[in-house]
Design a protein around this motif. Sequence first.
Motif, PDB file in Angstrom:
ATOM      1  N   UNK A   4      40.448 -50.229 -28.136  1.00 12.64           N
ATOM      2  CA  UNK A   4      40.348 -50.843 -29.465  1.00 12.64           C
ATOM      3  C   UNK A   4      41.649 -51.427 -29.975  1.00 12.64           C
ATOM      4  N   UNK A   5      42.707 -51.261 -29.196  1.00 16.39           N
ATOM      5  CA  UNK A   5      44.001 -51.784 -29.659  1.00 16.39           C
ATOM      6  C   UNK A   5      44.584 -52.745 -28.622  1.00 16.39           C
ATOM      7  N   UNK A   6      45.553 -53.522 -29.073  1.00 19.67           N
ATOM      8  CA  UNK A   6      46.333 -54.355 -28.167  1.00 19.67           C
ATOM      9  C   UNK A   6      47.800 -54.069 -28.420  1.00 19.67           C
ATOM     10  N   UNK A   7      48.608 -54.098 -27.383  1.00 22.28           N
ATOM     11  CA  UNK A   7      50.027 -53.761 -27.537  1.00 22.28           C
ATOM     12  C   UNK A   7      50.904 -54.753 -26.799  1.00 22.28           C
ATOM     13  N   UNK A   8      51.976 -55.159 -27.453  1.00 23.24           N
ATOM     14  CA  UNK A   8      53.014 -55.926 -26.764  1.00 23.24           C
ATOM     15  C   UNK A   8      54.362 -55.296 -27.073  1.00 23.24           C
ATOM     16  N   UNK A   9      55.091 -54.949 -26.026  1.00 22.33           N
ATOM     17  CA  UNK A   9      56.489 -54.566 -26.202  1.00 22.33           C
ATOM     18  C   UNK A   9      57.329 -55.729 -25.688  1.00 22.33           C
ATOM     19  N   UNK A  10      57.991 -56.408 -26.629  1.00 20.81           N
ATOM     20  CA  UNK A  10      58.751 -57.594 -26.255  1.00 20.81           C
ATOM     21  C   UNK A  10      59.794 -57.335 -25.187  1.00 20.81           C
ATOM     22  N   UNK A  11      60.292 -56.105 -25.154  1.00 22.25           N
ATOM     23  CA  UNK A  11      61.380 -55.784 -24.217  1.00 22.25           C
ATOM     24  C   UNK A  11      60.871 -55.518 -22.811  1.00 22.25           C
ATOM     25  N   UNK A  12      59.559 -55.324 -22.672  1.00 18.46           N
ATOM     26  CA  UNK A  12      59.066 -54.857 -21.371  1.00 18.46           C
ATOM     27  C   UNK A  12      57.625 -55.319 -21.208  1.00 18.46           C
ATOM     28  N   UNK A  13      57.324 -55.985 -20.102  1.00 20.58           N
ATOM     29  CA  UNK A  13      55.973 -56.506 -19.943  1.00 20.58           C
ATOM     30  C   UNK A  13      54.963 -55.392 -19.671  1.00 20.58           C
ATOM     31  N   UNK A  14      53.747 -55.626 -20.144  1.00 20.53           N
ATOM     32  CA  UNK A  14      52.657 -54.689 -19.899  1.00 20.53           C
ATOM     33  C   UNK A  14      51.835 -55.166 -18.690  1.00 20.53           C
ATOM     34  N   UNK A  15      52.261 -56.294 -18.127  1.00 15.74           N
ATOM     35  CA  UNK A  15      51.464 -56.902 -17.056  1.00 15.74           C
ATOM     36  C   UNK A  15      51.934 -56.415 -15.689  1.00 15.74           C
ATOM     37  N   UNK A  16      51.100 -56.665 -14.681  1.00 15.81           N
ATOM     38  CA  UNK A  16      51.481 -56.261 -13.320  1.00 15.81           C
ATOM     39  C   UNK A  16      52.433 -57.292 -12.755  1.00 15.81           C
ATOM     40  N   UNK A  17      53.588 -56.834 -12.451  1.00 15.30           N
ATOM     41  CA  UNK A  17      54.726 -57.643 -12.044  1.00 15.30           C
ATOM     42  C   UNK A  17      54.418 -58.572 -10.872  1.00 15.30           C
ATOM     43  N   UNK A  18      53.644 -58.076  -9.886  1.00 17.20           N
ATOM     44  CA  UNK A  18      53.462 -58.815  -8.632  1.00 17.20           C
ATOM     45  C   UNK A  18      52.188 -59.649  -8.586  1.00 17.20           C
ATOM     46  N   UNK A  19      51.371 -59.592  -9.634  1.00 13.24           N
ATOM     47  CA  UNK A  19      50.108 -60.333  -9.605  1.00 13.24           C
ATOM     48  C   UNK A  19      50.252 -61.691 -10.284  1.00 13.24           C
ATOM     49  N   UNK A  20      49.506 -62.682  -9.760  1.00 11.93           N
ATOM     50  CA  UNK A  20      49.459 -63.955 -10.485  1.00 11.93           C
ATOM     51  C   UNK A  20      48.835 -63.735 -11.868  1.00 11.93           C
TER      52      UNK A  20
END
Length: 343
Positions: free
Chosen positions: A106-122
């Motif tokens: 139910x929530x969304x999060x962004x930490x500007x200092x650190x990505x929440x995404x998978x580093x190696x995926x397109x």
Amino acid sequence: MEQIVDKDTYMIEAHGLTKTFKTYKKGKGLRGTIKTLFKREVVEIPAVKSVSFGIKRGEIIGYIGANGAGKSTTIKMMTGILTPSDGYVKVDGRIPYQMRQENAKHIGVVFGQKTQLWWDLPVGETFAILKEIYQVPDVFYASQMQYFDEIFELSEFMNQTVRTLSLGQRMRADLAASMLHNPKVLFLDEPTIGLDVMVKERIRKAIKDMNAKYGTTIVLTTHDMSDIEELCHRIIIIDKGELLYDGGIDKIRRDFGFERKIIFDLRYDDENEILEQLKGLGSLIEGSDANTLSYDLANNQLTVQFNRNHISISSIMNVILQRFNVLDFSVQDMDIEAIVKKF
Ligand SMILES: Nc1ncnc2c1ncn2[C@@H]1O[C@H](COP(=O)(O)OP(=O)(O)O)[C@@H](O)[C@H]1O
Ligand SMILES: [Mg+2]
């Protein structure tokens, strides 16, 4: 800017929310390290001290404070990453750190200092996976992706892996990912840090759009006063873990919002001579007094802080350019650190 706030529903409620980090002091050198193996000295860091607030459905709140004030720690408790040492917080009726999985839907999060995404995926694959995780319906997914492409120009880098993105691209991807499943609450921790003005503008527009379209509740931490002025009606200021102010942006704008500073790079040999000349500065500038004008000289930089309600930029420029050897200058908004200090 319209915010449709549901006055009856608290989306987030913090009661005496507290986080104290315990770390162990490490002794110096090998001897110290060995010593600490036997007797470890505990150091307590009170990062958040009994903070209480309520945030209503549809509000956009600026959660601000100096570096180390406890903003990220608060956000980590609200997103379930950290458990409080005392007190509690509820988000949409749930205790986040007790129901981390359910809360995450139910929530969304962004930490500007650190990505929440998978580093190696397109980037494209990342979104396909998030679609499955959050079970986003096909039609909604298609319309979201189209919107994100319009506002964040994602297609520019859809096939690239996350690790190859520039900071601005990475932040656009992170924001889109946080919004994909149309969360009820968005936590944005410094989402505009280090970005150029154009990207900042896009991010602000996306935040406004989400809020207007879906009544998304948004908690935003930022160092950028323009983010706050454009997006928030209400701010919460924390300092050294304690709540300092909770209220309208209008009071802040009235008291501090018209503060600007000009930084001049000066060429001079004798600092005392310049300081002497600066003493007479006030009498030369129309509308200036101790409340509306102050200056600071260090390392060949003269910082003039002034209230643009009372003093025009041109009157300052006239006086300074005539009297001093100015190599360069820049005009800046009042920063958040300075506002916290004034409190
Ligand atoms: N995991 C941790 N362990 C120990 N101390 C921490 C940890 N995380 C944050 N801190 C400390 O807690 C305080 C608040 O940090 P933080 O919440 O990151 O501040 P902000 O986001 O406002 O800059 C700081 O003194 C920081 O050093
Ligand atoms: Mg932080």
